[in-house]
Design a protein around this motif. Structure first.
Motif, PDB file in Angstrom:
ATOM      1  N   ALA A   1       0.804  -1.222   0.000  1.00 36.72           N
ATOM      2  CA  ALA A   1       0.000   0.000   0.000  1.00 36.72           C
ATOM      3  C   ALA A   1       0.838   1.273   0.000  1.00 36.72           C
ATOM      4  CB  ALA A   1      -0.925  -0.001   1.219  1.00 36.72           C
ATOM      5  N   ARG A   2       2.132   1.189   0.330  1.00 35.00           N
ATOM      6  CA  ARG A   2       2.949   2.402   0.436  1.00 35.00           C
ATOM      7  C   ARG A   2       3.437   2.912  -0.911  1.00 35.00           C
ATOM      8  NH1 ARG A   2       7.786   2.440   4.306  1.00 35.00           N
ATOM      9  NH2 ARG A   2       7.788   4.564   3.449  1.00 35.00           N
ATOM     10  N   GLY A   3       3.415   2.059  -1.920  1.00 33.09           N
ATOM     11  CA  GLY A   3       3.890   2.487  -3.233  1.00 33.09           C
ATOM     12  C   GLY A   3       5.310   2.034  -3.501  1.00 33.09           C
ATOM     13  N   ASN A   4       6.011   2.754  -4.372  1.00 34.68           N
ATOM     14  CA  ASN A   4       7.346   2.322  -4.783  1.00 34.68           C
ATOM     15  C   ASN A   4       8.169   3.479  -5.324  1.00 34.68           C
ATOM     16  OD1 ASN A   4       5.388   2.228  -7.006  1.00 34.68           O
ATOM     17  ND2 ASN A   4       7.023   1.371  -8.250  1.00 34.68           N
ATOM     18  N   LEU A   5       9.481   3.265  -5.271  1.00 36.35           N
ATOM     19  CA  LEU A   5      10.438   4.141  -5.938  1.00 36.35           C
ATOM     20  C   LEU A   5      10.846   3.463  -7.236  1.00 36.35           C
ATOM     21  CD1 LEU A   5      12.750   5.127  -2.937  1.00 36.35           C
ATOM     22  CD2 LEU A   5      11.477   6.749  -4.351  1.00 36.35           C
ATOM     23  N   LEU A   6      10.657   4.139  -8.357  1.00 31.83           N
ATOM     24  CA  LEU A   6      10.986   3.563  -9.659  1.00 31.83           C
ATOM     25  C   LEU A   6      12.016   4.441 -10.352  1.00 31.83           C
ATOM     26  CD1 LEU A   6      10.468   1.523 -11.987  1.00 31.83           C
ATOM     27  CD2 LEU A   6       8.722   3.126 -12.823  1.00 31.83           C
ATOM     28  N   GLY A   7      13.203   3.908 -10.532  1.00 34.39           N
ATOM     29  CA  GLY A   7      14.251   4.647 -11.231  1.00 34.39           C
ATOM     30  C   GLY A   7      14.280   4.284 -12.700  1.00 34.39           C
ATOM     31  N   ILE A   8      14.510   5.277 -13.548  1.00 34.96           N
ATOM     32  CA  ILE A   8      14.673   5.051 -14.982  1.00 34.96           C
ATOM     33  C   ILE A   8      16.079   5.471 -15.372  1.00 34.96           C
ATOM     34  CG2 ILE A   8      13.908   5.666 -17.302  1.00 34.96           C
ATOM     35  CD1 ILE A   8      11.133   6.098 -16.232  1.00 34.96           C
ATOM     36  N   GLN A   9      16.892   4.502 -15.750  1.00 28.62           N
ATOM     37  CA  GLN A   9      18.240   4.773 -16.267  1.00 28.62           C
ATOM     38  C   GLN A   9      18.161   4.697 -17.781  1.00 28.62           C
ATOM     39  OE1 GLN A   9      21.507   2.785 -14.323  1.00 28.62           O
ATOM     40  NE2 GLN A   9      22.879   3.000 -16.077  1.00 28.62           N
TER      41      GLN A   9
ATOM     42  N   TYR B   1      17.907  14.673 -28.140  1.00 26.28           N
ATOM     43  CA  TYR B   1      17.654  16.023 -27.635  1.00 26.28           C
ATOM     44  C   TYR B   1      17.376  17.031 -28.752  1.00 26.28           C
ATOM     45  CZ  TYR B   1      18.938  14.791 -22.848  1.00 26.28           C
ATOM     46  OH  TYR B   1      18.955  14.253 -21.582  1.00 26.28           O
ATOM     47  N   GLN B   2      17.197  16.547 -29.975  1.00 28.60           N
ATOM     48  CA  GLN B   2      16.960  17.487 -31.065  1.00 28.60           C
ATOM     49  C   GLN B   2      15.683  18.293 -30.849  1.00 28.60           C
ATOM     50  OE1 GLN B   2      17.546  15.869 -34.935  1.00 28.60           O
ATOM     51  NE2 GLN B   2      16.698  17.616 -36.011  1.00 28.60           N
ATOM     52  N   SER B   3      14.714  17.673 -30.187  1.00 31.80           N
ATOM     53  CA  SER B   3      13.493  18.400 -29.841  1.00 31.80           C
ATOM     54  C   SER B   3      12.909  17.821 -28.566  1.00 31.80           C
ATOM     55  CB  SER B   3      12.456  18.304 -30.970  1.00 31.80           C
ATOM     56  OG  SER B   3      11.912  16.994 -31.043  1.00 31.80           O
ATOM     57  N   ARG B   4      12.095  18.625 -27.899  1.00 31.75           N
ATOM     58  CA  ARG B   4      11.423  18.170 -26.685  1.00 31.75           C
ATOM     59  C   ARG B   4      10.513  16.995 -26.988  1.00 31.75           C
ATOM     60  NH1 ARG B   4       7.934  22.689 -24.809  1.00 31.75           N
ATOM     61  NH2 ARG B   4       6.353  21.696 -26.097  1.00 31.75           N
ATOM     62  N   ASP B   5       9.867  17.002 -28.138  1.00 34.05           N
ATOM     63  CA  ASP B   5       8.946  15.922 -28.488  1.00 34.05           C
ATOM     64  C   ASP B   5       9.668  14.584 -28.618  1.00 34.05           C
ATOM     65  OD1 ASP B   5       6.861  17.704 -28.494  1.00 34.05           O
ATOM     66  OD2 ASP B   5       6.854  17.995 -30.662  1.00 34.05           O
ATOM     67  N   ARG B   6      10.891  14.604 -29.175  1.00 27.45           N
ATOM     68  CA  ARG B   6      11.637  13.360 -29.318  1.00 27.45           C
ATOM     69  C   ARG B   6      12.021  12.786 -27.960  1.00 27.45           C
ATOM     70  NH1 ARG B   6      15.748  13.978 -34.519  1.00 27.45           N
ATOM     71  NH2 ARG B   6      14.103  13.970 -36.098  1.00 27.45           N
ATOM     72  N   LEU B   7      12.433  13.658 -27.065  1.00 25.38           N
ATOM     73  CA  LEU B   7      12.799  13.190 -25.733  1.00 25.38           C
ATOM     74  C   LEU B   7      11.569  12.681 -24.985  1.00 25.38           C
ATOM     75  CD1 LEU B   7      15.376  12.972 -24.034  1.00 25.38           C
ATOM     76  CD2 LEU B   7      14.767  15.147 -22.977  1.00 25.38           C
ATOM     77  N   GLU B   8      10.446  13.340 -25.160  1.00 24.35           N
ATOM     78  CA  GLU B   8       9.205  12.896 -24.526  1.00 24.35           C
ATOM     79  C   GLU B   8       8.809  11.514 -25.014  1.00 24.35           C
ATOM     80  OE1 GLU B   8       4.587  14.369 -23.812  1.00 24.35           O
ATOM     81  OE2 GLU B   8       5.859  15.387 -25.275  1.00 24.35           O
ATOM     82  N   LEU B   9       8.952  11.277 -26.314  1.00 28.05           N
ATOM     83  CA  LEU B   9       8.619   9.975 -26.881  1.00 28.05           C
ATOM     84  C   LEU B   9       9.420   8.870 -26.207  1.00 28.05           C
ATOM     85  CD1 LEU B   9       7.141   8.339 -29.127  1.00 28.05           C
ATOM     86  CD2 LEU B   9       9.121   8.795 -30.593  1.00 28.05           C
ATOM     87  N   LYS B  10      10.686   9.154 -25.950  1.00 27.23           N
ATOM     88  CA  LYS B  10      11.553   8.137 -25.354  1.00 27.23           C
ATOM     89  C   LYS B  10      11.146   7.827 -23.919  1.00 27.23           C
ATOM     90  CE  LYS B  10      16.124   6.491 -26.066  1.00 27.23           C
ATOM     91  NZ  LYS B  10      17.336   6.671 -26.874  1.00 27.23           N
ATOM     92  N   PHE B  11      10.944   8.863 -23.104  1.00 25.19           N
ATOM     93  CA  PHE B  11      10.585   8.621 -21.711  1.00 25.19           C
ATOM     94  C   PHE B  11       9.169   8.084 -21.579  1.00 25.19           C
ATOM     95  CE2 PHE B  11      14.338  11.168 -20.819  1.00 25.19           C
ATOM     96  CZ  PHE B  11      14.870  10.466 -19.754  1.00 25.19           C
ATOM     97  N   ALA B  12       8.279   8.470 -22.472  1.00 25.54           N
ATOM     98  CA  ALA B  12       6.929   7.910 -22.448  1.00 25.54           C
ATOM     99  C   ALA B  12       6.970   6.413 -22.722  1.00 25.54           C
ATOM    100  CB  ALA B  12       6.047   8.623 -23.469  1.00 25.54           C
ATOM    101  N   ALA B  13       7.857   5.987 -23.620  1.00 24.11           N
ATOM    102  CA  ALA B  13       7.986   4.557 -23.904  1.00 24.11           C
ATOM    103  C   ALA B  13       8.485   3.799 -22.672  1.00 24.11           C
ATOM    104  CB  ALA B  13       8.940   4.346 -25.079  1.00 24.11           C
TER     105      ALA B  13
END
Length: 349
Positions: free
Chosen positions: A49-57, A65-77
């Motif tokens: 019930a307490r939840g979790n710490l989730l790290g993304i490496q 980094y060519q655009s914000r949208d490209r970086l968003e696509l990667k982290f969203a995946a």
């Protein structure tokens, strides 16, 4: 005849200057493919019930980094993968690595920047394609590394906006608390919920976003810049630590080498933190990541609460970065195994 030659020379100079200024304004976007895959490298504890710490490496390249949208696509995946694995809930605190926002400096640049063979060459292309903006930023630059300082100041407002829009948007989209790694900005602060920059010293800061996408507290500044950062970064005072209330409990954030400072852990313990996030960065040979990071050597013995340290994986020209992400509990400390590609590191609280 001499007057005619002078006139022709002047006209040629104007033509060359006009061509150069026109070139500086062109920002063609090239086709780019990036690996969106990730794997669960470490999963400790049992869902509760307490939840979790989730790290993304992540595994990041200059073109990401060519655009914000490209970086968003990667982290969203990456976050979609975590959601499919049952690792996201209303009490999840996602932790990203140090400097993940700093490289937003590269956004909107010319293809020559991303295709450069070295960081120095990339910085030269950036300087050449932003002469007026860089010149103005140079006047305000300070410290021993004025070029790095000026480049960061030149892009500061856009970087701050991209950082908040990107990572605040991801927190809202996936309904989690998100520790957005870190970003270098001049005198950053929150005003009416917006991340703003000033004219003062550069700081390496982390901002935490709630599940509504809004920032929680002021930017947390780094207290102990590394040797590589000292020529252009200022340090925060020890009394600037600010624990934040999250659905998973009272959260403390230490950036990189700050996690090796016992006195900061003592302060966090006094402030009653219940979980600790450590965005971290370690430069390395991109083909042979280091096994350990000495700057986190004291984290396991000093952490005042369950903790996670998350490194950035990158191949940015000749600069690589790596490190083994780490989870710490009262009973043990465990590193994630080194491997290629993006990695998810989970600790159930």
């Amino acid at each position: 005849m001499r007057r005619l030659l002078r006139l022709l020379t002047f006209v040629l100079f104007l033509a060359l200057l006009g061509s150069y200024l026109l070139w500086t304004q062109l920002r063609p976007s090239g086709h780019y493919l990036s690996d969106l895959r990730s794997e669960l490298a470490l999963d400790r504890g049992e869902p509760g019930a307490r939840g979790n710490l989730l790290g993304i490496q992540p595994e990041l390249f200059a073109g990401d980094y060519q655009s914000r949208d490209r970086l968003e696509l990667k982290f969203a995946a990456y976050l979609e993968k975590a959601r499919a694995a049952g690792l996201l809930n209303a009490r999840t605190v996602v932790v990203l690595p140090e400097h993940v926002g700093t490289w937003l400096l590269l956004s909107g640049e010319k293809p020559e920047v991303y295709q450069a063979s070295s960081l120095r060459e990339a910085m030269t292309w950036m300087a050449a394609s932003n002469p007026l903006r860089l010149g103005l930023a140079w006047l305000a630059a300070r410290g021993d590394d004025r070029l790095t300082d000026a480049l960061l100041r030149m892009k500061a407002r856009r970087m701050a906006n991209d950082y908040q829009t990107l990572f605040g948007g991801l927190a809202r989209r996936f309904g989690v608390t998100l520790v957005a790694g870190s970003i270098i900005l001049p005198e950053p602060r929150l005003e009416a919920g917006q991340l703003r920059v000033g004219q003062g010293p550069l700081y390496n800061v982390s901002l935490v976003f709630g599940s509504d996408g809004e920032p929680l507290g002021q930017p947390q500044r780094k207290h102990r810049p590394t040797n590589a950062e000292r020529p252009f970064l200022a340090a925060a005072a020890d009394d600037e630590l600010q624990p934040l209330e999250t659905p998973a409990g009272r959260l403390g954030v230490l950036i990189g080498a700050d996690a090796d400072q016992p006195q900061l852990h003592v302060l966090l313990r006094r402030q009653g933190v219940q979980l600790l996030a450590v965005p971290a960065f370690l430069a390395a040979n991109p083909h042979h990541p280091p096994q350990d990071d000495s700057t986190l050597g004291r984290l396991a013995e000093n952490a005042p609460a369950p903790a996670i340290a998350v490194f950035m994986g990158c191949r940015l020209w000749e600069l690589g970065c790596g490190g083994r992400s780490l989870v710490v509990t009262p009973l043990e400390a465990q590193h994630a195994e080194v491997g290629s590609g993006a990695r998810l590191i989970n600790l159930w609280l």
